[in-house]
Enzyme design. Structure first.
Site, mmCIF file in Angstrom:
data_model
loop_
_atom_site.group_PDB
_atom_site.id
_atom_site.type_symbol
_atom_site.label_atom_id
_atom_site.label_comp_id
_atom_site.label_asym_id
_atom_site.label_seq_id
_atom_site.Cartn_x
_atom_site.Cartn_y
_atom_site.Cartn_z
ATOM 1 C CG ASP A 9 23.875 42.818 39.450
ATOM 2 O OD1 ASP A 9 23.842 43.588 40.252
ATOM 3 O OD2 ASP A 9 25.243 42.245 39.302
ATOM 4 N NE ARG A 91 31.249 31.420 36.600
ATOM 5 C CZ ARG A 91 30.734 31.770 37.697
ATOM 6 N NH1 ARG A 91 29.150 31.825 37.818
ATOM 7 N NH2 ARG A 91 30.738 33.089 38.081
ATOM 8 C CG ASP A 120 32.456 34.214 35.118
ATOM 9 O OD1 ASP A 120 34.091 32.979 35.416
ATOM 10 O OD2 ASP A 120 32.541 34.212 36.415
ATOM 11 C CB SER A 174 32.205 41.748 41.908
ATOM 12 O OG SER A 174 31.898 40.900 41.561
#
Lengths: 401, 401, 401, 401
Positions: A9, A91, A120, A174
């Site tokens: 990705d 994050r 996110d 995922s």
């Protein structure tokens, strides 16, 4: 300045930035303990045309655990009663480093690979803006039209981006991972009434598969942070690594939940936090003998707000920092040792000791306490606690209400 | 009007009330599911000279679970992060019934057998005063001089009170029990750094001793309360009884903790709450799909206060009632089923479903969502969430602070 | 070690300690700005037989305002929405100094003159115990039998304690004062439905009596503390003194309230806090442009708890200290100036400015903002804020609930 | 379905909807006590081509005060310590009625005239979505290109929309009004360091201009709501109207503040809430004698959250409803009378009385209380309150921390 994992990705994003924006891309790949080698990411970035001086790869594991995971565990943060915030807490660090490197290399925009439906994106972008108010943010998943797996694969093929075999078909779910946890979401996990298949789990064996014999460990704490395991000093990242191994082997730390996202919908996640689950129990136990009741209850009242802030992505906010200094203040004497029994998914506290213990056998004993506590004091204590309730009861008698 | 268990201590109190106060004693013995027969209590009371019309024995199990345990579980109440409040929640009901019977028989004082160091004296007496502001309270342990086991035994012998063999020596620890839990405290358990001996546990087998095969169950909820087990409707007390059996057999619900008492010191307790532990997990799970985020986060923020009130004995206080109506309001749609796997101490949620589910696969899906959610909305959402953080960052750039 | 004011009551206590306890008394008289000279207190102590080296008189005004009043005003503390905590905040300092001097002179007990019905006994004694866990506390009003004014006067006459004329009869109400405020309570003020007589007020003129022309002032702040008045630097005690004069002259700071005491009953008080009322308004105003929304709302949520702690006497508690560091953290940029109009009881903010202002005319303007804010962002912001409400509305349509 | 005021801006919007969307417009004009006649709005709508059956004009004053203002005042809601939420509270009702009428007439979209920088767009649209999850929302100010006054005037002229003379030039500031308050924002008010010109104020005279003689009034409350003035029963809207007149005449209710908007920036507002300011003080006063301490402190802790929800536009959210039922529960005995002195900006409580008063002269008196309160109880109360502080002090002695 792209947060680049080396996966399909973000490789597509890299190429898309080059083609759609005509951008000179700088990549940043951080090791937060996700368990993948970073060498391939460098090679792949080079292959996609990134100049060597524009490839940044850093090992942030110690910083991650020391400055993000540990402060959060001092707060006993649990989102919605169950989630140890394993994804959320990673994050802010990535976002902050992206901004720092962007400023260093003179990049004028930052980019991440998070989708437009999740938390996110918010966490990344709040970290960006809090560290650079003028930064331009590119969020490809909200902008491009590669909004199906087929189109993505076609784009990858068009630009000769290598595609791992198992990525050709739809990935069944995922995954996100770092030293604190792994998460699995989406696709085959989307029905919250269906138990996750055993293959979903990545970093723990099942309680059923765990050994029949318990493992006993002792964690040493200093000012609220775990600093030693079975007497051996460990750095924060070493500690979490070691606890992860212990948790994995004993089937500890699996959670299957439905949570409320900041962007407004409910989602189902399967989380594995083996070391964090042990750490949480141990920290509560060492606090139980070293933290005063008033401080502890205040901490417990503040915790849901703190957890919400971390989950929503407000790590770099003044209110999170206010809560943090309050919490850290409470940890000054949270020093000592906790013994734990790990057994088939259970984390069982079997002992706690501290030079700063507030626990007093004299005060609590059923036996003679040598005058430490005068039971007659309780009578007055109760009478005054009751005074307002008695006044209410008198009103009720008089008025019926 | 004495809260009378039929045991040695309250029998001594009974006799002491007769001799020291010259009182005509009325006894009240409640079945809250402590697991003892009540017949012997009646016989013993008669033997100690209580007139039959002054002996009150009542089965309060349904009222206990329906009106006290269930409302508390709607709140997900956990004291200090771990304690399900099994002892705390029983006291208000006993205290209230004592007052009601006292008024019925014209008794002018109430009496309980709780010591002067614990929380239970507070809970009993706040319940007394809240239900009768003028009642006279007698708390023998704070008043008399039978303050050692030897003196107590001597007093018992003097008045021919039967003494069970194992009561002659010092009991190794103190026990409380009701349908929600058993607690063990004091004496050999007083060192929090020593693991409790296996004999301490009374209503659960150990995780190690539990079966190697998981048990799967399904609990049905209506408005936040458990109403059926594997499809079979159960009353509240039946439900808790059934979950206790399931919990006991699977080694579920043991907690070893150090808690902060309302009277000011820390104490160590070993609690067993087999059914409650299952119920807690199941309730959180059904809430996770049926309660809105705003309501859930408010509940989580209010919970520590609610748990503190119950623990401190303020069940009959206006602030507990305010919190209760708020919590109950949030439970209007907490209806549905939860499937759980019970295995060697673990309570694992494996499914949840509800006609009132707020979970939407359309909203959350990684796949095409047919327009349920516009990812572009997230850009504006984040930009405005970030605005104040950006303003702060600009100030920092300008002023260095 | 007696907290000695030099008045009739503490003089009687002094003598009573000498006679009932046979104690060698050490007196401590603190100037907290109550507005009385301290010379007479020394003379009276000497006259009652206290050795000169046992008489301690200290001017604590600067310490009082700097270390107690100012930290509390950073929190915007209001008890029950109206009370600026003028009496509450003085007790911890007196108690702490008493303990320090007691240790210095080797005194084994401390004594205060607060009654057994009020909050002050709690505040004094919690301060004692927090600073010396083993100290012996003597509270004459809870111990002796001089429990009517007649007996007190008789005792004073017996021991030749001078009695001011107006003390012979029943004092019409009880007064406490320090640099922050005066309070009047009890006796003729006990009926909350009767307006206080004009004579009750001691340090403010009435709004009606205040000048017809407003007074304009400018207060300078640094990190949340007032540091200058109309451009002139002032120490904390100088500042409060100056604001008191301004408040008094403009009829500012009178409050007539019914409050809930910590010991359980309601009481009615008449408070005058002229300078504090101005300071409160000014501090809120400078915060309004320098503190971020997240920090401000957190402060507002924590405030009631903070005020309760101060009111109840828990200044020296870990939870107050936790809240304080959080609050202080929020004050780092609370620097700037506030202009105020004082007029007949009103404190009207007419301007605020700061080098650290977060207020941005560009962001807020109805005019062209040169791209500072994209109104289209609001669409996405609202859509995502609404998502969970829409989901709830869909459920309601489907299920009727 | 347009929220139509009859003013220039919403008239332009009306025409723009007809031209840009080709829409058949339905107008809704609500009387919330803004003080303008509604007749002209009907005429203007007709003139702009709206069919009579598509013009909806409603007097919502009673519903507004009874179901929105009063519940909010039960909570003592103050946003950021000063703002009585006068604008915020009107939006949910307008939004809800728009949706109801839209469904009645079969309109498929709703439209409001709020700008893209303010809070009102959020409040309107959250109300829309909460009452109809599928509604289409049109927010012209975020969509069109009439983003300067010149363009707006040109558009108005092009379509023969009448323009009041004073609207030709730039309006000096923006105004909102309803029965609870008037607000003035923007333009010449944008500099928070400049005092507002006297012309800004619309519904109050200045304290300076108010009479030299105080006005004494008595407000009667029932269950937390004001129901009578000087003994005369009034409906909610009548009450607020009467209090507005009293407040206006006595210079009461002006606030000049800088607030934090939900959309992220700070803004400066001048608010006038004459009646609401009186009501707030009176409500606090009647609560002070009728609400228990535990309930009152819980209310005070919940209030900032409640006020934030109203300000942000979450009136129709489950968490606001949860808080409301808790607050309403506390108001069951908030019945009685409050006397107030209104004088040049001051609202001074001079008496409160209630058949449900919890204030007890016996308990509080300095005189003989006939045994209502035993001062000796306080000793035990304090000793147990101090126990944990003493334990902390012992630790400090032993460990230095």
């Amino acid at each position: 300045m792209l947060a680049y994992s080396g996966g399909l990705d973000t490789s597509v994003i890299l190429k898309w930035l080059q083609t759609a924006y005509g951008a000179e891309v700088v990549t940043f790949t951080a090791d937060l303990g996700q368990g993948e080698e970073l060498g391939p990411a460098r090679k792949k970035a080079e292959m996609l045309g990134i100049k060597p001086e524009n490839i940044f790869i850093e090992d942030l594991r110690e910083e991650f655990v020391r400055d993000y995971v540990y402060p959060m565990f001092r707060a006993n943060a649990l989102y919605e009663g169950v989630y140890l915030l394993g994804t959320s807490i990673a994050r802010p660090l990535i976002g902050k480093r992206q901004i720092e490197i962007a400023e260093q290399v003179g990049a004028d925009a930052v980019c991440h690979g998070a989708t437009g439906k999740g938390n996110d994106q918010v966490r990344f972008e709040l970290a960006y803006y809090a560290n650079n108010p003028d930064i331009k943010v590119i969020a490809p998943w909200r902008e491009w039209d590669l909004n199906s797996r087929t189109k993505l694969i076609e784009f990858a093929e068009q630009y000769q981006i290598p595609i791992a075999k198992d990525k050709r078909g739809e990935a069944p779910f995922s995954v996100d991972a770092n030293l604190l946890h792994s998460s699995s979401e989406g696709k085959i996990l989307e029905d919250p009434n269906v138990e996750p298949h055993v293959d979903v789990f990545q970093r723990t064996i099942s309680p059923e598969a765990a050994p029949d014999k318990p493992t006993i460990i002792e964690i040493g704490f200093e000012k609220g942070d775990a600093v030693s395991l079975d007497g051996k000093p460990l750095t924060p990242a070493q500690m979490l690594t070691a606890l992860n191994a212990l948790g994995r082997d004993n089937g500890i730390g699996r959670v299957d939940l439905v949570e409320n996202r900041f962007v407004g919908m409910k989602s189902r996640g399967i989380y594995e936090t083996p070391g964090g689950t042990i750490l949480y129990a141990a920290h509560r136990a060492i606090e139980s003998i070293t933290v005063d009741r008033g401080a502890m209850h205040l901490k417990d009242e503040l915790m849901p707000k703190y957890a919400e802030l971390v989950y929503y992505g407000f790590w770099f906010s003044p209110e999170r920092e206010m809560l943090q200094v309050a919490i850290d203040k409470s940890q000054e004497c949270v020093t000592g040792t906790v013994r734990l029994k790990l057994y088939k998914g259970n984390v069982i506290v079997i002992g706690r000791a501290s030079p700063y213990s507030l626990y007093s056998q004299d005060l609590v004993t059923f036996e003679d306490d040598h005058g430490a506590y005068d039971q007659k004091d309780a009578a007055g204590f109760i009478r005054l606690q009751a005074l307002r309730l008695r006044t209410l009861a008198m009103r009720k008698r008089k008025t019926g209400k």
